[in-house]
Motif scaffolding. Structure first.
Motif, PDB file in Angstrom:
ATOM      1  N   ASN A 174      18.969   2.671  11.370  1.00  0.00           N
ATOM      2  CA  ASN A 174      19.340   3.562  12.471  1.00  0.00           C
ATOM      3  C   ASN A 174      18.249   3.676  13.508  1.00  0.00           C
ATOM      4  OD1 ASN A 174      21.818   4.216  11.236  1.00  0.00           O
ATOM      5  ND2 ASN A 174      20.771   5.718   9.900  1.00  0.00           N
ATOM      6  N   GLY A 175      17.184   2.905  13.373  1.00  0.00           N
ATOM      7  CA  GLY A 175      16.118   2.910  14.354  1.00  0.00           C
ATOM      8  C   GLY A 175      15.068   3.995  14.122  1.00  0.00           C
ATOM      9  N   ARG A 176      15.133   4.647  13.001  1.00  0.00           N
ATOM     10  CA  ARG A 176      14.160   5.712  12.725  1.00  0.00           C
ATOM     11  C   ARG A 176      12.929   5.093  12.069  1.00  0.00           C
ATOM     12  NH1 ARG A 176      16.052  11.020   9.574  1.00  0.00           N
ATOM     13  NH2 ARG A 176      17.007  11.324  11.633  1.00  0.00           N
ATOM     14  N   PHE A 177      11.744   5.580  12.493  1.00  0.00           N
ATOM     15  CA  PHE A 177      10.471   5.100  11.964  1.00  0.00           C
ATOM     16  C   PHE A 177      10.215   5.817  10.636  1.00  0.00           C
ATOM     17  CE2 PHE A 177       5.728   5.169  11.864  1.00  0.00           C
ATOM     18  CZ  PHE A 177       5.529   3.798  11.816  1.00  0.00           C
ATOM     19  N   VAL A 178      10.414   5.064   9.509  1.00  0.00           N
ATOM     20  CA  VAL A 178      10.333   5.673   8.169  1.00  0.00           C
ATOM     21  C   VAL A 178       9.569   4.745   7.228  1.00  0.00           C
ATOM     22  CG1 VAL A 178      12.352   7.174   8.285  1.00  0.00           C
ATOM     23  CG2 VAL A 178      12.648   4.742   7.782  1.00  0.00           C
ATOM     24  N   PRO A 179       8.281   4.493   7.484  1.00  0.00           N
ATOM     25  CA  PRO A 179       7.530   3.583   6.615  1.00  0.00           C
ATOM     26  C   PRO A 179       7.225   4.227   5.257  1.00  0.00           C
ATOM     27  CG  PRO A 179       6.066   4.576   8.218  1.00  0.00           C
ATOM     28  CD  PRO A 179       7.443   5.026   8.599  1.00  0.00           C
ATOM     29  N   SER A 180       7.200   3.378   4.210  1.00  0.00           N
ATOM     30  CA  SER A 180       6.853   3.826   2.856  1.00  0.00           C
ATOM     31  C   SER A 180       6.001   2.753   2.199  1.00  0.00           C
ATOM     32  CB  SER A 180       8.108   4.083   2.026  1.00  0.00           C
ATOM     33  OG  SER A 180       7.769   4.344   0.686  1.00  0.00           O
ATOM     34  N   PHE A 181       4.754   3.109   1.874  1.00  0.00           N
ATOM     35  CA  PHE A 181       3.854   2.181   1.193  1.00  0.00           C
ATOM     36  C   PHE A 181       3.864   2.502  -0.303  1.00  0.00           C
ATOM     37  CE2 PHE A 181       2.141   1.870   5.473  1.00  0.00           C
ATOM     38  CZ  PHE A 181       1.848   0.526   5.584  1.00  0.00           C
ATOM     39  N   THR A 182       4.214   1.512  -1.102  1.00  0.00           N
ATOM     40  CA  THR A 182       4.205   1.651  -2.560  1.00  0.00           C
ATOM     41  C   THR A 182       3.517   0.442  -3.159  1.00  0.00           C
ATOM     42  OG1 THR A 182       6.379   0.588  -2.725  1.00  0.00           O
ATOM     43  CG2 THR A 182       6.347   3.005  -2.582  1.00  0.00           C
ATOM     44  N   ARG A 183       3.456   0.399  -4.500  1.00  0.00           N
ATOM     45  CA  ARG A 183       2.822  -0.725  -5.185  1.00  0.00           C
ATOM     46  C   ARG A 183       3.867  -1.382  -6.071  1.00  0.00           C
ATOM     47  NH1 ARG A 183      -2.678  -0.608  -4.586  1.00  0.00           N
ATOM     48  NH2 ARG A 183      -3.535   1.355  -3.771  1.00  0.00           N
ATOM     49  N   ASP A 184       3.765  -2.714  -6.129  1.00  0.00           N
ATOM     50  CA  ASP A 184       4.752  -3.439  -6.939  1.00  0.00           C
ATOM     51  C   ASP A 184       4.362  -3.366  -8.416  1.00  0.00           C
ATOM     52  OD1 ASP A 184       2.656  -5.177  -7.311  1.00  0.00           O
ATOM     53  OD2 ASP A 184       3.371  -6.655  -5.856  1.00  0.00           O
ATOM     54  N   SER A 185       5.167  -3.967  -9.239  1.00  0.00           N
ATOM     55  CA  SER A 185       4.969  -3.899 -10.694  1.00  0.00           C
ATOM     56  C   SER A 185       4.137  -5.044 -11.231  1.00  0.00           C
ATOM     57  CB  SER A 185       6.329  -3.901 -11.391  1.00  0.00           C
ATOM     58  OG  SER A 185       7.066  -5.074 -11.024  1.00  0.00           O
ATOM     59  N   THR A 186       3.580  -5.852 -10.347  1.00  0.00           N
ATOM     60  CA  THR A 186       2.739  -6.964 -10.801  1.00  0.00           C
ATOM     61  C   THR A 186       1.418  -6.413 -11.327  1.00  0.00           C
ATOM     62  OG1 THR A 186       1.752  -7.232  -8.607  1.00  0.00           O
ATOM     63  CG2 THR A 186       3.769  -8.474  -9.084  1.00  0.00           C
ATOM     64  N   PRO A 187       0.711  -7.229 -12.107  1.00  0.00           N
ATOM     65  CA  PRO A 187      -0.577  -6.741 -12.639  1.00  0.00           C
ATOM     66  C   PRO A 187      -1.556  -6.349 -11.544  1.00  0.00           C
ATOM     67  CG  PRO A 187       0.137  -8.675 -13.859  1.00  0.00           C
ATOM     68  CD  PRO A 187       1.085  -8.538 -12.705  1.00  0.00           C
ATOM     69  N   SER A 188      -1.464  -6.958 -10.375  1.00  0.00           N
ATOM     70  CA  SER A 188      -2.403  -6.625  -9.303  1.00  0.00           C
ATOM     71  C   SER A 188      -1.999  -5.382  -8.533  1.00  0.00           C
ATOM     72  CB  SER A 188      -2.514  -7.809  -8.323  1.00  0.00           C
ATOM     73  OG  SER A 188      -1.238  -8.073  -7.748  1.00  0.00           O
ATOM     74  N   HIS A 189      -0.724  -4.915  -8.762  1.00  0.00           N
ATOM     75  CA  HIS A 189      -0.213  -3.720  -8.069  1.00  0.00           C
ATOM     76  C   HIS A 189      -0.440  -3.817  -6.557  1.00  0.00           C
ATOM     77  CE1 HIS A 189       0.640  -1.726 -11.849  1.00  0.00           C
ATOM     78  NE2 HIS A 189      -0.614  -1.964 -12.261  1.00  0.00           N
ATOM     79  N   SER A 190       0.072  -4.898  -5.957  1.00  0.00           N
ATOM     80  CA  SER A 190      -0.091  -5.124  -4.518  1.00  0.00           C
ATOM     81  C   SER A 190       0.726  -4.113  -3.730  1.00  0.00           C
ATOM     82  CB  SER A 190       0.360  -6.540  -4.148  1.00  0.00           C
ATOM     83  OG  SER A 190      -0.399  -7.494  -4.868  1.00  0.00           O
ATOM     84  N   LEU A 191       0.245  -3.812  -2.490  1.00  0.00           N
ATOM     85  CA  LEU A 191       0.943  -2.872  -1.623  1.00  0.00           C
ATOM     86  C   LEU A 191       2.207  -3.512  -1.072  1.00  0.00           C
ATOM     87  CD1 LEU A 191      -1.915  -1.161   0.449  1.00  0.00           C
ATOM     88  CD2 LEU A 191      -0.620  -0.241  -1.465  1.00  0.00           C
ATOM     89  N   VAL A 192       3.233  -2.672  -0.969  1.00  0.00           N
ATOM     90  CA  VAL A 192       4.513  -3.116  -0.410  1.00  0.00           C
ATOM     91  C   VAL A 192       4.942  -2.113   0.633  1.00  0.00           C
ATOM     92  CG1 VAL A 192       6.927  -3.612  -0.891  1.00  0.00           C
ATOM     93  CG2 VAL A 192       5.170  -4.276  -2.544  1.00  0.00           C
ATOM     94  N   LEU A 193       5.340  -2.587   1.840  1.00  0.00           N
ATOM     95  CA  LEU A 193       5.847  -1.733   2.910  1.00  0.00           C
ATOM     96  C   LEU A 193       7.350  -1.912   2.994  1.00  0.00           C
ATOM     97  CD1 LEU A 193       5.592   0.089   5.416  1.00  0.00           C
ATOM     98  CD2 LEU A 193       5.146  -1.997   6.759  1.00  0.00           C
TER      99      LEU A 193
END
Length: 641
Positions: free
Chosen positions: A137-156
């Motif tokens: 809908n065009g709304r700015f709604v970023p969410s930074f989380t970590r994946d389930s890999t051993p390195s727990h990389s950031l995901v946007l």
């Protein structure tokens, strides 16, 4: 038969009354020590549970404070310039997420004219763009989380359907109600396959609601921390929200089965009423206060155990720590077996010492009884000799006592007679003393009488003299009366001459003459009476002179009688003192004889008692021999039933 003989013997009595009571005392001491140890262990268990709960709370409060501080700082940064700079906002959110490995970061802006995008999936944070943080809908709604890999990389990724999220709706409602600064903490819920809770604040731009900023806290870290603590401490631990929803639970009990541990882990995210603990923990959780101690039943093994509950100050979550029964029992037995071992060893040592002592005593007593038996025989022979001597002495003392008693009776009779004579002499002396006092009083009376007669004579002389002076006064009155009579006659003559004018004066003159005649007659009577009185007084004076002479001679005679009576009284007094001395001597002799009699009576009684004591001594010696024989039987156990 041998056992029965031992039980009745002296050694068996030592065992019965020495070893058995000692064993009972040691058992009682061990029981009391065990009771105190159990109480102490239960108290230590309560303190341990409370300490573990407080430790978990302190760690939770630390994470909560960090989350709240992070959200507050992000809200201030966005409100003070980042709101209109989406690229900078993304960089800032990424940096915050990288700095806090246990958090995810989300930002929600209200629509500000961004173009609508198609549904996007997650993108690696190293390739972030504004489009990747914008929803369909065009709304700015970023969410930074970590994946389930051993390195727990950031995901946007963008937050789809953000309007349905609890934190968004609550933030918007709080802003509308004027509570824009109130921190929002959501209940634990499943998000993208894991249990999380969010901390969020509304964004205010120019006094208007402009979105939401917050962090996501995956509870997997809390689960791992509580699991690690439960395993290390061997305790069962629970974490619940303020609405009594389970966040996590783990059974650290070393005796717990795999099924029990699985049941603990399966209640994460469930309300209390939907779990087996709905009834057992309800009372504990309902109590107020930061730290609460109590007992509750574990529904998985039906064991009543100690529970400690502590509340997290920031969100009122509850940490419950349970002391498993197996752990408490293990700690109690770890100390109890040592007490039991010491008690058993003590009983064995005590019994051994008592038996050794009893055996030694029995042997010594057996030897002593032989010596006492011979001594008792010697005592019996000696007592018979003493008895014959006592009888002879008793007879002699009775004869002496009879003679002394006769002397005492004779002395007492003589004393009574001397006391009678002494009493009569004392009465004579007393009567003589009273007679002397009477003679002295009579002499004083006679002297007073002589003095009184002299005074009476003197006063009679004075009366005679006064009577003589009365005669001269009477003569003067007679002359005055004659002159008055003559004057009244002349007055009457003159009144006759005056005629009627002197009639009243005539009456007065006649009356004066009549009074003058009466005065003359009265004066004549007085003169006669005075003469009679003078005659009587003169005779009284002569009689008083003769009486005074007789009184003076009586006083002289009384004085001579008093002197003679004084000599008699003095002689009677000396005789009385002599009688008193004789009486006192007789009393001393009677008392001495009575004391001798009493001493002889006492000596006779003592001789009788000595004879009785000798007889009793003989009986005691015989009884001693019988007791020694009985003691030998007791030592050997030869006692008939």
């Amino acid at each position: 038969m041998i056992l029965k003989k031992f039980r009745r013997g002296l050694l068996g009595q030592f065992v019965k009354f020495g070893v058995l009571p000692s064993v009972l005392v040691v058992v009682a001491i061990v029981a009391i020590t065990t009771s105190l140890s159990i109480g102490s262990k239960r108290m230590d268990a309560r303190e341990l549970a409370t300490a573990e709960a407080e430790y978990i709370c302190s760690r939770g409060e630390t994470f909560d404070q960090k989350a709240i501080g992070t959200v507050t700082a992000m809200a201030l940064a966005i409100e003070n310039g980042l709101y209109s700079k989406k690229a900078d906002t993304l960089k800032y959110a990424k940096a915050v997420t990288e700095a806090n490995p246990m958090f995810g970061v989300f930002i929600v802006y209200e629509a500000i004219g961004a173009a609508a995008k198609s549904s996007l999936g997650p993108t690696a944070a190293s390739e972030i763009t504004i489009d990747q943080a914008t929803d369909a809908n065009g709304r700015f709604v970023p969410s930074f989380t970590r994946d389930s890999t051993p390195s727990h990389s950031l995901v946007l990724r963008p937050i789809n359907n953000v309007g349905e999220y609890e934190y968004y709706k609550t933030a918007k409602q709080n802003f509308a109600n004027g509570n824009a600064s109130k921190m929002i903490v959501t209940e634990p819920h499943m998000h993208e396959g894991e249990l999380v809770t969010e901390f969020a604040l509304p964004i205010s731009i120019d006094g208007k609601f402009a979105g939401v900023v917050g962090v996501t806290r995956p509870l997997v870290f809390a689960n791992e921390a509580i699991k690690q603590l439960a395993i290390e401490s061997g305790l069962n631990m629970y974490l619940l929200t303020d609405k009594d929803n389970f966040v996590t639970a783990y059974a650290g009990d070393i005796t717990a089965t795999e099924q029990m541990r699985a049941t603990f882990e399966s209640i994460s995210g469930k309300p209390l009423d939907k779990t087996p603990w709905a009834t057992s923990l309800r009372t504990l959780l309902a109590q107020s206060g930061k730290n609460v101690l109590g007992t509750a039943v574990n529904p998985l093994n039906n064991a009543e155990t100690i529970h400690a509950m502590t509340r997290v100050a920031l969100n009122d979550w509850k940490v419950v720590v349970e002391i498993p029964r197996a752990r408490l029992v293990h700690e109690i037995w770890s100390d109890l077996w040592l007490d039991l071992l010491v008690g058993v060893v003590g009983i064995i040592i005590m019994a051994t010492l008592i038996l050794l002592t009893a055996t030694k005593v029995v042997g010594e007593v057996s030897g002593v009884t032989v010596a006492i038996s011979s001594t008792a025989i010697e005592m019996a022979g000696s007592s018979r000799q003493q008895e014959s001597v006592s009888q002879s002495f008793g007879a002699s003392s009775v004869e002496i006592a009879a003679a002394v008693r006769q002397i005492t009776v004779t002395g007492s009779e003589l004393l009574r007679k001397m006391e009678t004579i002494s009493k009569a002499a004392s009465e004579s002396s007393q009567n003589a003393s009273e007679g002397r006092v009477g003679v002295q009083a009579m002499g004083a009376t006679m002297e007073g009488l002589a003095s009184a007669t002299s005074n009476v004579a003197e006063r009679l002389s004075m009366i005679f003299e006064k009577a003589s002076s009365i005669n001269s006064i009477v003569d003067a009155i007679t002359k005055v009366s004659d002159q008055t009579n003559l004057l009244s006659v002349n007055a009457a003559i003159e009144a006759e001459k005056a005629g009627d004018s002197g009639r009243g004066f005539l009456v007065v003159a006649r009356e004066i003459r009549r009074l003058a005649d009466q005065t003359a007659a009265a004066t004549l009577d007085i003169e006669k009476n005075v003469q009679q009185m003078q005659a009587v007084v003169s005779g009284g004076v002569m009689e008083m002179d003769r009486f005074s002479e007789q009184v003076r001679r009586g006083v002289t005679n009384v004085g001579e009688v008093g002197q003679r009576l004084t000599k008699v009284i003095d002689q009677v007094g000396s005789v009385e003192s002599s009688f008193s001395e004789v009486t006192e001597g007789m009393q001393s002799q009677v008392q001495g004889a009575d004391q001798i009699r009493q001493a002889m009576d006492a000596l006779t009684q003592n001789a009788s008692r000595a004879q009785e004591a000798t007889s009793e001594f003989s009986q005691a010696a015989a009884a001693l021999r019988e007791s020694i024989m009985s003691l030998r039987k007791v030592i050997g156990g030869d006692i008939t039933a």
